[in-house]
Design a protein around this motif. Structure first.
Motif, PDB file in Angstrom:
ATOM      1  N   ARG A 138       0.823  -1.211   0.000  1.00 31.49           N
ATOM      2  CA  ARG A 138       0.000   0.000   0.000  1.00 31.49           C
ATOM      3  C   ARG A 138       0.855   1.258   0.000  1.00 31.49           C
ATOM      4  O   ARG A 138       0.508   2.255  -0.638  1.00 31.49           O
ATOM      5  N   ASN A 139       1.980   1.238   0.699  1.00 31.61           N
ATOM      6  CA  ASN A 139       2.774   2.451   0.884  1.00 31.61           C
ATOM      7  C   ASN A 139       3.891   2.644  -0.128  1.00 31.61           C
ATOM      8  O   ASN A 139       4.354   3.774  -0.305  1.00 31.61           O
ATOM      9  N   LEU A 140       4.321   1.567  -0.779  1.00 35.80           N
ATOM     10  CA  LEU A 140       5.410   1.703  -1.747  1.00 35.80           C
ATOM     11  C   LEU A 140       5.090   2.685  -2.869  1.00 35.80           C
ATOM     12  O   LEU A 140       5.932   3.527  -3.207  1.00 35.80           O
ATOM     13  N   PRO A 141       3.888   2.639  -3.489  1.00 37.77           N
ATOM     14  CA  PRO A 141       3.588   3.635  -4.532  1.00 37.77           C
ATOM     15  C   PRO A 141       3.649   5.072  -4.016  1.00 37.77           C
ATOM     16  O   PRO A 141       4.039   5.976  -4.760  1.00 37.77           O
ATOM     17  N   LEU A 142       3.284   5.288  -2.753  1.00 38.04           N
ATOM     18  CA  LEU A 142       3.348   6.630  -2.177  1.00 38.04           C
ATOM     19  C   LEU A 142       4.791   7.113  -2.079  1.00 38.04           C
ATOM     20  O   LEU A 142       5.083   8.291  -2.304  1.00 38.04           O
ATOM     21  N   HIS A 143       5.701   6.201  -1.780  1.00 39.32           N
ATOM     22  CA  HIS A 143       7.115   6.573  -1.704  1.00 39.32           C
ATOM     23  C   HIS A 143       7.690   6.845  -3.090  1.00 39.32           C
ATOM     24  O   HIS A 143       8.545   7.714  -3.245  1.00 39.32           O
ATOM     25  N   VAL A 144       7.222   6.103  -4.077  1.00 39.61           N
ATOM     26  CA  VAL A 144       7.669   6.380  -5.449  1.00 39.61           C
ATOM     27  C   VAL A 144       7.233   7.785  -5.856  1.00 39.61           C
ATOM     28  O   VAL A 144       8.007   8.541  -6.455  1.00 39.61           O
ATOM     29  N   LEU A 145       6.002   8.160  -5.513  1.00 38.01           N
ATOM     30  CA  LEU A 145       5.526   9.516  -5.802  1.00 38.01           C
ATOM     31  C   LEU A 145       6.330  10.553  -5.016  1.00 38.01           C
ATOM     32  O   LEU A 145       6.673  11.618  -5.540  1.00 38.01           O
ATOM     33  N   ALA A 146       6.631  10.251  -3.762  1.00 42.09           N
ATOM     34  CA  ALA A 146       7.374  11.200  -2.928  1.00 42.09           C
ATOM     35  C   ALA A 146       8.785  11.417  -3.445  1.00 42.09           C
ATOM     36  O   ALA A 146       9.387  12.476  -3.226  1.00 42.09           O
ATOM     37  N   SER A 147       9.324  10.423  -4.154  1.00 44.09           N
ATOM     38  CA  SER A 147      10.687  10.559  -4.673  1.00 44.09           C
ATOM     39  C   SER A 147      10.785  11.641  -5.745  1.00 44.09           C
ATOM     40  O   SER A 147      11.869  12.171  -5.985  1.00 44.09           O
ATOM     41  N   LEU A 148       9.669  11.987  -6.385  1.00 43.53           N
ATOM     42  CA  LEU A 148       9.701  13.008  -7.431  1.00 43.53           C
ATOM     43  C   LEU A 148       9.943  14.404  -6.859  1.00 43.53           C
ATOM     44  O   LEU A 148      10.886  15.094  -7.280  1.00 43.53           O
ATOM     45  N   PRO A 149       9.126  14.882  -5.891  1.00 40.80           N
ATOM     46  CA  PRO A 149       9.462  16.189  -5.290  1.00 40.80           C
ATOM     47  C   PRO A 149      10.797  16.163  -4.559  1.00 40.80           C
ATOM     48  O   PRO A 149      11.498  17.176  -4.508  1.00 40.80           O
ATOM     49  N   PHE A 150      11.144  15.009  -3.998  1.00 39.29           N
ATOM     50  CA  PHE A 150      12.464  14.864  -3.364  1.00 39.29           C
ATOM     51  C   PHE A 150      13.562  15.169  -4.380  1.00 39.29           C
ATOM     52  O   PHE A 150      14.500  15.922  -4.085  1.00 39.29           O
ATOM     53  N   SER A 151      13.441  14.616  -5.565  1.00 38.61           N
ATOM     54  CA  SER A 151      14.461  14.836  -6.594  1.00 38.61           C
ATOM     55  C   SER A 151      14.444  16.270  -7.113  1.00 38.61           C
ATOM     56  O   SER A 151      15.500  16.871  -7.342  1.00 38.61           O
ATOM     57  N   LEU A 152      13.246  16.830  -7.305  1.00 36.66           N
ATOM     58  CA  LEU A 152      13.159  18.214  -7.778  1.00 36.66           C
ATOM     59  C   LEU A 152      13.832  19.178  -6.799  1.00 36.66           C
ATOM     60  O   LEU A 152      14.579  20.071  -7.210  1.00 36.66           O
ATOM     61  N   LEU A 153      13.584  18.982  -5.504  1.00 32.49           N
ATOM     62  CA  LEU A 153      14.200  19.838  -4.496  1.00 32.49           C
ATOM     63  C   LEU A 153      15.707  19.622  -4.427  1.00 32.49           C
ATOM     64  O   LEU A 153      16.486  20.574  -4.265  1.00 32.49           O
ATOM     65  N   HIS A 154      16.117  18.366  -4.568  1.00 32.53           N
ATOM     66  CA  HIS A 154      17.543  18.058  -4.520  1.00 32.53           C
ATOM     67  C   HIS A 154      18.282  18.702  -5.687  1.00 32.53           C
ATOM     68  O   HIS A 154      19.296  19.379  -5.500  1.00 32.53           O
ATOM     69  N   VAL A 155      17.758  18.497  -6.881  1.00 31.57           N
ATOM     70  CA  VAL A 155      18.426  19.040  -8.066  1.00 31.57           C
ATOM     71  C   VAL A 155      18.408  20.564  -8.035  1.00 31.57           C
ATOM     72  O   VAL A 155      19.431  21.219  -8.284  1.00 31.57           O
ATOM     73  N   GLY A 156      17.248  21.152  -7.736  1.00 27.65           N
ATOM     74  CA  GLY A 156      17.166  22.609  -7.686  1.00 27.65           C
ATOM     75  C   GLY A 156      18.101  23.202  -6.647  1.00 27.65           C
ATOM     76  O   GLY A 156      18.774  24.215  -6.895  1.00 27.65           O
ATOM     77  N   GLY A 157      18.183  22.565  -5.481  1.00 27.89           N
ATOM     78  CA  GLY A 157      19.044  23.075  -4.428  1.00 27.89           C
ATOM     79  C   GLY A 157      20.516  22.963  -4.753  1.00 27.89           C
ATOM     80  O   GLY A 157      21.290  23.902  -4.534  1.00 27.89           O
TER      81      GLY A 157
END
Length: 287
Positions: free
Chosen positions: A84-103
Motif C-alpha cells: 500500500r505504501n510503496l507507490p506513495l514513496h515512489v511519488l514522494a521521490s519526485l518532489p524529493f528529486s526536484l528539491l535536490h536538483v534545484g538546491g
C-alpha cells in the motif's frame, strides 16, 4: 524483564548517535564520490570543481533527510503495509528529486559565481531525468536504512502486543481492557502490567508504551488504544499522549493556556488546553 546494559546506554545517547551516524554516512559517501569524480575529470576541470559538485549534492540531501524520515514514519514500509505504501514513496521521490536538483544547482551557481566562474547545468529535462534515476536510488537507500534500523530497535527494545483471546476456553483476563501486555524482545516474551505504563505516545502507526525509561512500541492507533485503557488510571492530555495518573507529579500552567506535565521520573509531557481542565480536576488541583 531483562535489560541490555549496552542498549540502555545507547538509548540515553540515541539522538546524537543517530545524527552522527547520518552525518558520517553522508560525509564518507561525498568524499568517495568526490575522489572518483576528480579522477574521472582529471585534466578537464579545475581540481576543486568535482568537490563542489558532490558536496553541494550531499548538503541538499542532508537538508531533505528529515522530510524523508517524516514521510517514512507516516507511510512505513513493513510486511503488512509495503504494498500500500510503496507507490506513495515512489511519488514522494519526485518532489524529493526536484528539491535536490534545484538546491544543488543553486549552490553550485553560488560557489562558481564567488570564484569568478559560471556553472551550467545544461538542458533541464534531459539532465533532470538522469539525476532522478540517481535520486530515486538515494531515496530508497535512505528508506531501506530506516527500515533496517527500526527492525534492529524493535528487536533490542522489545515490541508490545495485546493479549489475544484464546482459541479454546475463556480468557484469563479481560481482552477488551487488558491488565497486561505481551512484550517480545530478543526472542523472549515477557508480560508487562498495564499499571506499570507511565505514559503513552503516538508514533506513526505505533503507540509507544513508556515504562521505566524504556519505550515498547505497540502497533495500534491512539483512538484504538484509548478504548482499552482503564479510564480510572489513564487520561488523555494531548492528541498524541496519555498519562498514568499514578506517575504524574505536577501540572505546570503555560501562558498559552496549555500545560506542561512533570512526571515522577522527571520527564515532561505536553498537555493541550482542551484537556487541561479535566486533567486538573482528575489530578485533584483547582483552577
Amino acid at each position: 524483564m531483562g535489560t541490555t546494559p549496552g542498549f540502555d546506554i545507547y538509548q540515553r545517547w540515541r539522538r546524537p548517535l543517530e545524527i552522527g551516524a547520518w552525518l558520517l554516512l553522508f560525509a564518507l559517501n561525498a568524499i568517495f564520490n568526490s575522489v572518483v569524480s576528480r579522477i574521472d575529470h582529471a585534466g578537464r576541470v579545475a581540481a576543486w570543481e568535482p568537490w563542489v559538485w558532490e558536496w553541494s549534492s550531499t548538503l541538499i540531501l542532508l537538508a531533505l533527510l528529515p522530510a524523508v524520515i517524516a514521510v517514512e514514519r507516516r507511510w512505513p514500509i513493513r510486511l503488512d503495509s509495503w504494498r500500500r505504501n510503496l507507490p506513495l514513496h515512489v511519488l514522494a521521490s519526485l518532489p524529493f528529486s526536484l528539491l535536490h536538483v534545484g538546491g544543488m544547482v543553486a549552490l553550485r551557481k553560488l560557489v562558481y559565481a564567488v570564484s569568478g566562474g559560471h556553472y551550467r547545468f545544461g538542458p533541464w529535462w534531459p539532465n533532470f531525468g538522469y539525476e532522478y534515476l540517481k535520486d530515486i536510488r538515494a531515496y530508497f537507500v535512505i528508506v531501506g536504512t530506516l527500515v533496517l534500523y527500526r527492525l534492529w530497535l524493535l528487536r533490542q527494545q522489545g515490541e508490545a502486543r495485546l493479549l489475544a483471546e484464546p482459541d479454546e476456553g475463556a480468557p484469563v483476563e479481560p481482552v477488551e481492557r487488558p491488565e497486561r501486555f505481551l512484550v517480545r524482545k530478543l526472542g523472549k516474551e515477557f508480560l508487562l502490567n498495564a499499571s506499570e505504563i507511565e505514559w503513552l505516545q503516538a508514533s506513526g502507526n505505533y503507540v509507544n508504551l513508556h515504562v521505566r525509561g524504556r519505550d515498547y512500541p505497540l502497533r495500534a492507533t491512539m483512538a484504538g488504544i484509548e478504548e482499552r485503557l482503564d479510564p480510572a488510571r489513564f487520561v488523555r492530555v494531548h492528541r498524541s499522549h496519555f498519562v498514568n495518573l499514578d506517575y504524574l507529579a505536577e501540572i505546570e500552567p503555560l501562558e498559552s493556556g496549555d500545560a506542561r506535565l512533570q512526571m515522577r521520573d522527571g520527564a515532561k509531557i505536553p498537555c493541550s488546553r482542551r484537556y487541561r481542565a479535566a486533567l486538573r480536576e482528575r489530578f485533584g488541583q483547582a483552577d
